[in-house]
Design an enzyme around this catalytic site. Structure first.
Site: not given
Length: 151
Positions: A43-45, A48
């Site tokens: 999710g964070c990738t 970003a």
């Protein structure tokens, strides 16, 4: 509790190169301050990479983007290099800024409770005041939401 129209809490944290970055460095332009749990997770990738892919749109609007997580400077450096991120990631290992912004919260995963960063985004205006808060961010479509508000 942080509110729209109030001054954003100040901070001074190291970026992926270890250089200290402060909120006051961005006075005079709008700032997207997004808090995320952890580098190199799906999710964070995705989040970003969505910011990366839309970065030219933010540049056209003279808006800076900064991501903040409790990850180390070294972790951020790898993350920035692996995904060619054109914006700043700040390391809040002591969790002081995530607490100031009220995004360090109790979370639950498979019935286990733990403390972590609740994905949250702030738009901060040219004078350092909070313009908009996106709590409990869902990654899909989030960057588009931000651009609509800035539009």
């Amino acid at each position: 509790m942080l509110e729209v129209g109030k001054k954003a809490p100040s901070f001074s944290l190291p970026d992926s190169n270890g250089k200290k970055v402060s909120l006051k460095d961005f006075l005079g332009q709008k700032l997207i301050l997004y808090f995320y749990p952890k580098d190199m997770t799906s999710g964070c990738t995705k989040e970003a990479c969505d910011f990366r892919d839309n970065f030219p749109n933010f540049e056209k609007l003279n808006v800076q983007v900064i991501g903040i997580s409790p990850d180390s400077v070294a972790s951020h450096k790898k993350f920035v290099e692996k995904y060619n991120l054109p914006f700043i990631l700040l390391s809040d290992e002591k969790k002081e800024v995530v607490q100031k912004y009220g995004v360090w919260k109790e979370k639950s995963l498979y019935g286990k409770k733990y403390m972590g960063v609740e994905r949250t985004t702030f738009i901060i205006d040219e004078n350092g005041k909070i313009m908009h808060i996106f709590p409990k961010v869902k990654v899909n479509g989030h960057v588009e939401e931000i651009l609509k508000i800035l539009g």
